[in-house]
Design a protein around this motif. Structure first.
Motif, PDB file in Angstrom:
ATOM      1  N   SER A 171      46.159  41.447  44.569  1.00 16.41           N
ATOM      2  CA  SER A 171      45.455  41.712  43.319  1.00 16.41           C
ATOM      3  C   SER A 171      44.522  42.897  43.492  1.00 16.41           C
ATOM      4  CB  SER A 171      44.659  40.471  42.907  1.00 16.41           C
ATOM      5  OG  SER A 171      43.551  40.284  43.797  1.00 16.41           O
ATOM      6  N   GLU A 172      43.842  43.257  42.425  1.00 11.81           N
ATOM      7  CA  GLU A 172      42.835  44.308  42.516  1.00 11.81           C
ATOM      8  C   GLU A 172      41.695  43.857  43.430  1.00 11.81           C
ATOM      9  OE1 GLU A 172      42.692  47.362  41.303  1.00 11.81           O
ATOM     10  OE2 GLU A 172      44.649  47.233  40.318  1.00 11.81           O
ATOM     11  N   GLN A 173      41.155  44.779  44.221  1.00 15.83           N
ATOM     12  CA  GLN A 173      39.985  44.484  45.050  1.00 15.83           C
ATOM     13  C   GLN A 173      38.746  44.661  44.190  1.00 15.83           C
ATOM     14  OE1 GLN A 173      39.871  45.627  49.280  1.00 15.83           O
ATOM     15  NE2 GLN A 173      38.042  46.805  48.768  1.00 15.83           N
ATOM     16  N   VAL A 174      37.926  43.616  44.109  1.00 17.43           N
ATOM     17  CA  VAL A 174      36.832  43.568  43.137  1.00 17.43           C
ATOM     18  C   VAL A 174      35.492  43.371  43.845  1.00 17.43           C
ATOM     19  CG1 VAL A 174      35.917  42.327  41.135  1.00 17.43           C
ATOM     20  CG2 VAL A 174      38.383  42.646  41.382  1.00 17.43           C
ATOM     21  N   ASP A 175      34.453  43.992  43.300  1.00 17.87           N
ATOM     22  CA  ASP A 175      33.085  43.799  43.769  1.00 17.87           C
ATOM     23  C   ASP A 175      32.634  42.395  43.366  1.00 17.87           C
ATOM     24  OD1 ASP A 175      30.427  43.826  44.387  1.00 17.87           O
ATOM     25  OD2 ASP A 175      29.910  45.579  43.183  1.00 17.87           O
ATOM     26  N   THR A 176      32.296  41.551  44.336  1.00 22.37           N
ATOM     27  CA  THR A 176      31.936  40.161  44.048  1.00 22.37           C
ATOM     28  C   THR A 176      30.434  39.937  43.938  1.00 22.37           C
ATOM     29  OG1 THR A 176      31.993  39.651  46.418  1.00 22.37           O
ATOM     30  CG2 THR A 176      34.025  39.308  45.158  1.00 22.37           C
ATOM     31  N   SER A 177      29.663  41.001  43.862  1.00 16.89           N
ATOM     32  CA  SER A 177      28.211  40.836  43.770  1.00 16.89           C
ATOM     33  C   SER A 177      27.799  40.158  42.468  1.00 16.89           C
ATOM     34  CB  SER A 177      27.515  42.192  43.898  1.00 16.89           C
ATOM     35  OG  SER A 177      27.913  43.066  42.851  1.00 16.89           O
ATOM     36  N   ILE A 178      28.679  40.152  41.450  1.00 14.01           N
ATOM     37  CA  ILE A 178      28.351  39.505  40.172  1.00 14.01           C
ATOM     38  C   ILE A 178      28.546  37.993  40.244  1.00 14.01           C
ATOM     39  CG2 ILE A 178      28.942  41.558  38.857  1.00 14.01           C
ATOM     40  CD1 ILE A 178      31.578  40.228  38.124  1.00 14.01           C
ATOM     41  N   GLY A 179      29.089  37.502  41.349  1.00 16.59           N
ATOM     42  CA  GLY A 179      29.290  36.072  41.498  1.00 16.59           C
ATOM     43  C   GLY A 179      30.733  35.665  41.276  1.00 16.59           C
ATOM     44  N   ILE A 180      30.909  34.374  41.025  1.00 16.43           N
ATOM     45  CA  ILE A 180      32.255  33.824  40.906  1.00 16.43           C
ATOM     46  C   ILE A 180      33.024  34.382  39.711  1.00 16.43           C
ATOM     47  CG2 ILE A 180      31.673  31.838  39.472  1.00 16.43           C
ATOM     48  CD1 ILE A 180      33.493  30.159  41.377  1.00 16.43           C
ATOM     49  N   GLN A 181      32.300  34.989  38.763  1.00 21.37           N
ATOM     50  CA  GLN A 181      32.962  35.604  37.607  1.00 21.37           C
ATOM     51  C   GLN A 181      33.894  36.736  38.023  1.00 21.37           C
ATOM     52  OE1 GLN A 181      29.724  35.110  37.883  1.00 21.37           O
ATOM     53  NE2 GLN A 181      29.201  33.604  36.298  1.00 21.37           N
TER      54      GLN A 181
END
Length: 267
Positions: free
Chosen positions: A142-152
């Motif tokens: 999948s796309e690699q995403v910044d997880t600093s926003i949390g589980i969203q």
């Protein structure tokens, strides 16, 4: 600990704490009169949290805090108190969802695909179903995403298989710091249920009533063979003859004729 002097006081630089008094047997508990600094290490091993309250007695100060080896505050966890953190209570906000999800390996066996998936407070449950004729399985990301926003952040990590391919399993991956995440998943080729043509009988409706196997029996006056039917559809035994009519140049079975510019219908 020596995490950050601006947030936590350094334990080795703290002044000796107040004397705790005496225990049940009248012995003095080490404290100010002994010139010692008492250090207590507290460990939490409960479930995933979003807010965790740390409460400590007035004699204690927090001098070091880490979760999963990461110092707090940090990218994944924050605290609700300004520096320096001293007496009373402390609330840690954050979540270990990324680290816990990384230990979940959703995987179906050979010839199977994922048909059901549910998340709950006790974990992940899933079901796999057998798919006939399932082809090769290949890995995707999948796309690699910044997880600093949390589980969203999971909402942006779409897992999609092309065409009629089906999902065979997935596993969550994150960077060492936990700041980035993605899904590695498997797509398996599915071209639909396999079919086989297996003839078991003859459909009479596909044949004309005059069709069948004709064999030469004798010659007519022109020298052309006359053919007599030996068998027909569904073992039809009605006698029929295929003969040449010189006047019209046609080969006929009864009143059904066809013009053929050849000496024999057999070629």
């Amino acid at each position: 600990g020596d995490f950050d002097g601006a947030v936590f006081p350094k334990c080795e630089q703290s002044t000796p704490w107040v004397e705790f008094g005496e225990d049940a047997e009248g012995n003095s508990i080490p404290g100010e009169e002994f010139g010692q600094t008492n250090v207590f290490r507290w460990t939490y091993s409960g479930l995933t949290f979003h807010n965790l309250d740390l409460k400590h007695a007035g004699h204690w100060v927090v001098c070091d805090l880490s979760i999963d080896g990461d110092a707090v505050p940090g990218p994944r966890f924050q605290i609700d108190s300004g520096p320096p953190v001293a007496l009373g209570s402390l609330t840690v906000t954050g979540s270990r969802w990324a680290h816990e999800l990384a230990h979940v390996d959703v995987k179906c066996g050979p010839g199977q695909a994922l048909v059901s998936l549910n998340f709950s407070s006790v974990g992940v449950t899933y079901e796999c179903g057998v798919v006939s004729g399932l082809g090769a399985c290949v890995p995707w990301f999948s796309e690699q995403v910044d997880t600093s926003i949390g589980i969203q952040a999971l909402e942006a990590m779409n897992m999609a298989c092309e065409g009629e391919n089906v999902l065979g399993g997935f596993k969550y991956e994150h960077s060492d710091s936990g700041g980035w995440g993605r899904f590695q998943y498997t797509c398996c080729a599915s071209g639909g249920a396999p079919t086989v043509v297996d003839p078991f009988a003859t459909g009479n409706s596909l044949f004309d009533s005059k069709a069948g196997l004709y064999c030469p029996t004798h010659l007519d006056r022109s020298g052309a063979f006359i053919y007599k039917r030996r068998s027909g559809p569904s073992n039809d035994i009605t006698e029929r003859e295929l003969e040449f009519r010189p006047g019209t140049g046609e080969w006929c079975v009864g009143d059904v004729c066809e013009a053929m510019a050849i000496a024999s219908p057999a070629g």
